[in-house]
Design an enzyme around this catalytic site. Structure first.
Site, PDB file in Angstrom:
ATOM      1  N   CYS B  30     -22.243  -7.576 -17.306  1.00 35.14           N
ATOM      2  CA  CYS B  30     -22.456  -8.918 -17.833  1.00 35.14           C
ATOM      3  C   CYS B  30     -23.446  -9.661 -16.962  1.00 35.14           C
ATOM      4  O   CYS B  30     -23.781  -9.239 -15.873  1.00 35.14           O
ATOM      5  CB  CYS B  30     -21.149  -9.676 -17.831  1.00 35.14           C
ATOM      6  SG  CYS B  30     -20.452  -9.731 -16.179  1.00 35.14           S
ATOM      7  N   CYS B  33     -23.011 -10.356 -13.249  1.00 32.71           N
ATOM      8  CA  CYS B  33     -23.272  -9.336 -12.223  1.00 32.71           C
ATOM      9  C   CYS B  33     -24.581  -9.614 -11.491  1.00 32.71           C
ATOM     10  O   CYS B  33     -24.756  -9.262 -10.333  1.00 32.71           O
ATOM     11  CB  CYS B  33     -23.383  -7.950 -12.849  1.00 32.71           C
ATOM     12  SG  CYS B  33     -21.885  -7.415 -13.665  1.00 32.71           S
ATOM     13  N   ASP B 446     -64.754  21.332  11.844  1.00 32.21           N
ATOM     14  CA  ASP B 446     -64.229  21.200  13.183  1.00 32.21           C
ATOM     15  C   ASP B 446     -63.698  22.588  13.551  1.00 32.21           C
ATOM     16  O   ASP B 446     -63.231  23.316  12.685  1.00 32.21           O
ATOM     17  CB  ASP B 446     -63.084  20.170  13.150  1.00 32.21           C
ATOM     18  CG  ASP B 446     -62.542  19.914  14.533  1.00 32.21           C
ATOM     19  OD1 ASP B 446     -63.356  19.742  15.447  1.00 32.21           O
ATOM     20  OD2 ASP B 446     -61.310  19.894  14.691  1.00 32.21           O
ATOM     21  N   ASP B 649     -58.842  18.149  10.997  1.00 28.94           N
ATOM     22  CA  ASP B 649     -57.395  18.042  10.855  1.00 28.94           C
ATOM     23  C   ASP B 649     -56.796  17.013  11.794  1.00 28.94           C
ATOM     24  O   ASP B 649     -55.669  16.591  11.621  1.00 28.94           O
ATOM     25  CB  ASP B 649     -56.729  19.392  11.121  1.00 28.94           C
ATOM     26  CG  ASP B 649     -56.753  19.732  12.598  1.00 28.94           C
ATOM     27  OD1 ASP B 649     -57.719  19.324  13.274  1.00 28.94           O
ATOM     28  OD2 ASP B 649     -55.807  20.379  13.068  1.00 28.94           O
ATOM     29  N   ASP B 653     -60.585  13.251  14.257  1.00 32.56           N
ATOM     30  CA  ASP B 653     -61.553  13.464  13.195  1.00 32.56           C
ATOM     31  C   ASP B 653     -61.604  12.296  12.215  1.00 32.56           C
ATOM     32  O   ASP B 653     -62.519  12.208  11.417  1.00 32.56           O
ATOM     33  CB  ASP B 653     -61.206  14.727  12.390  1.00 32.56           C
ATOM     34  CG  ASP B 653     -61.221  15.957  13.269  1.00 32.56           C
ATOM     35  OD1 ASP B 653     -61.958  15.931  14.260  1.00 32.56           O
ATOM     36  OD2 ASP B 653     -60.495  16.910  12.962  1.00 32.56           O
TER      37      ASP B 653
END
Lengths: 118, 764
Positions: B30, B33, B446, B649, B653
């Site tokens: 309802c 709530c 790299d 990675d 980098d």
């Protein structure tokens, strides 16, 4: 024949004015209930005005089953959403700077504009 | 290191950083709530705002509170809750399919309605050639047909007219506008002929009801076929969404419960048995197994997982049973992030599509103007019956023009291309990256972690005199135990693996001294030991003899040799190397064969750099590059006019990745690199680079074909429909043919984009 020619030219002028020159007014969306409905090939309202400087949400209700209406893009804000059919989809907007932010479907056949005033 | 599964944690979006979350709440009976739920959430520390949408059963929460705490608070208040977004992917896809299917059926039904009138009418017109209104009987007959056509327009074409009207009111125009105007004009004119045949010249008393019905039928058919073809363009994303498990078996308070994955919380312990999918991301806490990660990384070999290893949602547990701790759930899992990224990328546009966008914005009104002009030209200068010719040409212009083909050209190809790349383990951030990747002329790699594995290992222990391998390695490990240096760690790891060293030995080295630029010295078990380079040996007067040559040979083989001496005498040379990845050589060759200039960057010394470059077949390399210099090297190549791809990675980098024309982050990399990368390779292999470039090229070629086709179609079709060829051929295009051409032009674009699905990354 003269009448036909004049009518034709008038029609062209009307097309230019109606589709390109006329600037529609933006609808101001209610603070609590910002809903844009997609139905019959258009966003309603298609031109909306939002306040600047505060993050807010707008909701999209897609009632149009055409797959064209499925994707909502707001390129300036890098927003891309898939809109479910007959369901509200909440889109979170960041705090916006004053300016114009067009939104449209993938093919730009459905078009709308968010205008943010100072 | 499990290959490539954490990669996609693009920016660790752990819950504390979130600012907005949406939860789906169960058990909201309802309106009262609403208050209860909002109060319960607002009471939590870190929640700034909580707003419940009663109609949708969702609550939007702003703040920094973790999702798990929000869900717990709601559960304590007596409601079930889960993240709304995460829950919806699978269900949304199913719903979308259902809605599309219903729409497809509707279009097919409407096509039948329209064609069942249009086809007989067209046959009648072809057979008898008689569609004119001259007698009162014909007037009545055609009036009935006209009303039947009106029924077809309402039953089968209503969506065009309603759409056109709404667009018109909004001062916009789209495909509906053109179809509605074209078919509407044909019908209206025909009705005028039916009611007032005397108002039009004899020769122009022709009706075009068959055109209206046929056009509506054909365009509905085109839309239906396009819908089916479009469904296939999103296959890749469907497959990704399908990888998600539906339930998870969590261990809470000693009980094992099967719960929907949306309810799995951070730090839950999750059990996965052989043959089951990993439901959320986590870290193994019990058991060991091998996991098939090919669906995420494209890597076919299963990966061994044991205590502390990371597992990713969507991967398949093969052999053992494991328990893991959930570290990322809901939309934070790597899989959910991949899905999100692919979806976003699929809807983004490469710059090449922008012109088409500009054109589509002006397209429809322009076509309307051309239609009017064409009618005027026929009226003024056309042969008799001018009215009929003017009408046919205007209608045909309106019907043949297809903004859709133009609008669909780019997005459809991007959708398939980005999805295809994801299947090959290549995540493309957006359309721009896709387009630039297709033009790369130089690729900077790299060395460490990109060309090589990134984890140095002891490769050789060449002993002198009475020393043996184990004794040397044990002492070296004790000496290096305290050091953080990657080479030192490689020695300690190697000794640990051979059972020569354990934490018990820590602290056995005394009088430890680091000699800058040379090495280290210490006393172990009463013996003075030295470990370092040749210079250290010379300065400490240790005779190296033939071993200098051995060391040089090792260095030439891309290894880093170090001298180890005990009590002033050389005991061994220990060589450490970062092994080159198995397929780096082949992958670099692929790039070079594609005419790409490959350049290697490394912080390592020249000798090692040269050795690695030689081994992998790279002619250009820069050694001893400081991290901050990496982006300068990228810029230097750009100054030479190259379009530069940078692959790396590490955190170091990130600036170089960002400054490059296209930054590639390699799978096993850190989050920072991935955040600044345009393209992420989900597995560690460099083959991903060539794959990414190949898929980008294929997609760009496809877009160009589509755009070219759509441009040519409209540029040639519109004047043809207006009748420019009439003076030469005496023929005017029929509106029905125009309708068919229009319906199939956009279908052709989607079908051509679907051809990309056949793209295969080269075998390697």
């Amino acid at each position: 024949m003269l009448i036909a020619n004049l009518a034709g030219l008038l029609l062209i002028a009307l097309i230019i004015w109606w589709f390109w020159l006329y600037k529609p007014k933006e609808a101001e969306l209610d603070n609590t209930d910002r809903v844009i409905t997609i139905e019959n090939g258009t966003y309603a309202p298609s031109h909306v005005k939002l306040p600047a400087g505060e993050p807010l949400t707008i909701q999209f209700m897609r009632k149009d089953p055409s797959p064209c209406s499925e994707t909502l893009l707001i390129p300036e804000l890098q927003i891309s959403e898939t809109l479910p059919l007959n369901k509200l989809k909440t889109v979170q907007l960041p705090a916006l700077k004053p300016g114009e932010y067009p939104f449209h479907c993938q093919m730009q056949m459905y078009r709308g504009l968010i205008k943010v005033d100072k | 290191m499990p290959a490539g599964t954490e990669i996609c944690a693009s920016g660790d979006k752990m819950t504390p950083e979130q600012t907005h979350q949406e939860l789906l709440v169960d058990g909201v009976g309802c309106a009262s709530c609403v208050k209860k739920i909002e109060t319960a959430l607002k009471a939590l520390p870190g929640v700034e705002a909580a707003e419940m949408n009663f109609a949708q059963r969702t609550v939007s929460v702003s703040g920094i509170t973790p999702t798990a705490d929000l869900i717990k608070a709601l559960e304590n208040a007596g409601y079930g809750a889960k993240l709304a977004e995460a829950a919806s992917d699978d269900a949304a896809m199913a719903e979308k399919e259902k809605a599309d299917e219903a729409y497809y059926k509707r279009l097919i039904r409407e096509m039948f309605v329209a064609l069942s009138l249009g086809v007989p009418l067209m046959l009648y017109s072809l057979v008898t050639g008689e569609m004119s209104v001259n007698t009162a009987g014909e007037q009545v007959g055609w009036l009935i047909v006209g009303l039947m056509t009106l029924a077809v327009m309402v039953l089968a074409g209503k969506h065009f007219y309603v759409g056109a009207w709404h667009s018109f009111k909004n001062h916009s125009a789209n495909m509906d506008t053109l179809i509605a105007l074209g078919t509407g004009t044909a019908w209206l004119y025909s009705m005028v002929v039916v009611f007032f045949p005397q108002a039009v010249p004899d020769m122009a008393r022709h009706v075009y009801f068959e055109a209206t019905a046929m056009i509506i039928g054909l365009i509905n058919l085109g839309l239906a076929l396009e819908l089916k073809a479009r469904g296939r363009t999103s296959e890749a994303i469907k497959r990704l969404i399908g990888l998600q498990a539906k339930t998870a078996r969590v261990i809470r308070g000693g009980d094992e419960l099967d719960i929907p994955i949306e309810r799995v919380l951070l730090n839950d312990r999750v059990r996965v048995r052989p043959g089951e999918k990993i439901p959320v991301d986590g870290e193994v806490t019990e058991g060991h197994t091998s996991i098939d990660e090919s669906m995420l990384t494209g890597e076919p070999m299963p990966v061994e997982k044991t205590l502390g290893d990371k597992v990713s949602a969507g991967t398949l547990n093969k052999s053992g049973s494991i328990v893991f701790k959930a570290t990322r759930v809901g939309k934070d899992t790597a899989l959910a992030q991949i899905i999100g990224m692919v979806k976003r990328a699929q809807n983004s546009k490469p710059p090449i599509g922008r012109l088409a966008d500009v054109i589509s914005a002006y397209f429809v009104p322009t076509v309307m103007i051309i239609a009017v002009l064409s009618a005027l030209v026929w009226l003024n200068w056309g042969p008799d019956p001018v009215v009929a010719f003017a009408l046919v040409s205007a209608t045909t212009v309106l019907i043949i023009a297809c903004p859709c083909a133009l609008g669909l050209a780019t997005p459809m190809s991007v959708m398939v291309g980005v999805g295809k790349a994801a299947e090959a383990g290549v995540l493309i951030r957006n359309g721009e990256a896709l387009q630039t990747a297709s033009k790369i002329t130089a690729m900077i790699l790299d060395k460490t972690g990109t060309i090589t594995v990134g984890a140095p290992k002891v490769t050789d222990v060449v002993t002198a005199g009475e020393w043996n391998h184990d004794a040397v390695l044990r002492l070296a490990a004790i000496l290096e135990a305290g050091s953080e240096h990657p080479l030192a760690q490689a020695i300690v790891e190697s000794a640990k693996e051979s059972g020569l060293y354990s934490a018990v030995n820590r602290g056995l080295a005394t009088h430890f001294q680091a000699i800058s630029g040379q090495g280290v010295s210490a006393v172990i078990e009463g013996k003075a030991v030295l470990f370092g380079n040749e210079k250290l040996m010379r300065e400490q007067a240790v005779e190296a003899g033939d071993f200098v040559a051995t060391a040089q040979a090792l260095a030439a083989d891309a290894k880093t040799p170090m001298y180890f001496a005990v009590e002033g005498k050389l005991a061994a040379i220990i060589a450490v190397a970062d092994p080159i990845k198995n397929d780096s050589i082949a992958a670099i060759k692929r790039l070079q064969n594609n005419g790409i200039r490959v350049v290697m960057l490394t912080g390592d010394n020249r000798a090692t750099a040269k050795a690695v470059a030689d081994k992998v077949g790279i002619k250009e390399f820069f050694a001893e590059v400081l991290p901050e210099q990496k982006s300068q090297k990228v810029q230097a190549l750009q100054m030479e006019g190259e379009i530069v791809g940078m692959t790396g990675d590490g955190i170091n980098d990130a600036p170089a990745l960002a400054i490059a024309n296209v930054g590639f982050a390699i799978g096993t990399g850190t989050d920072v690199a991935i955040e600044s990368a345009d393209i992420t390779l989900m597995r560690g292999s460099l083959h991903g680079l060539a794959d990414a470039i190949a898929v980008s090229k294929a997609t760009l070629r496809n877009i160009k074909q589509n755009l070219f086709g759509a441009f040519i179609y409209n540029v040639a079709g519109v004047p043809f429909a207006a009748g420019v060829l009439y003076p030469l051929t005496g023929m005017l295009l029929s509106p029905v043919i125009a309708g068919a051409a229009m319906a199939f032009s956009s279908l052709t674009v989607v079908t051509n984009a679907n051809r990309l699905r056949l793209f295969k990354a080269q075998d390697h």
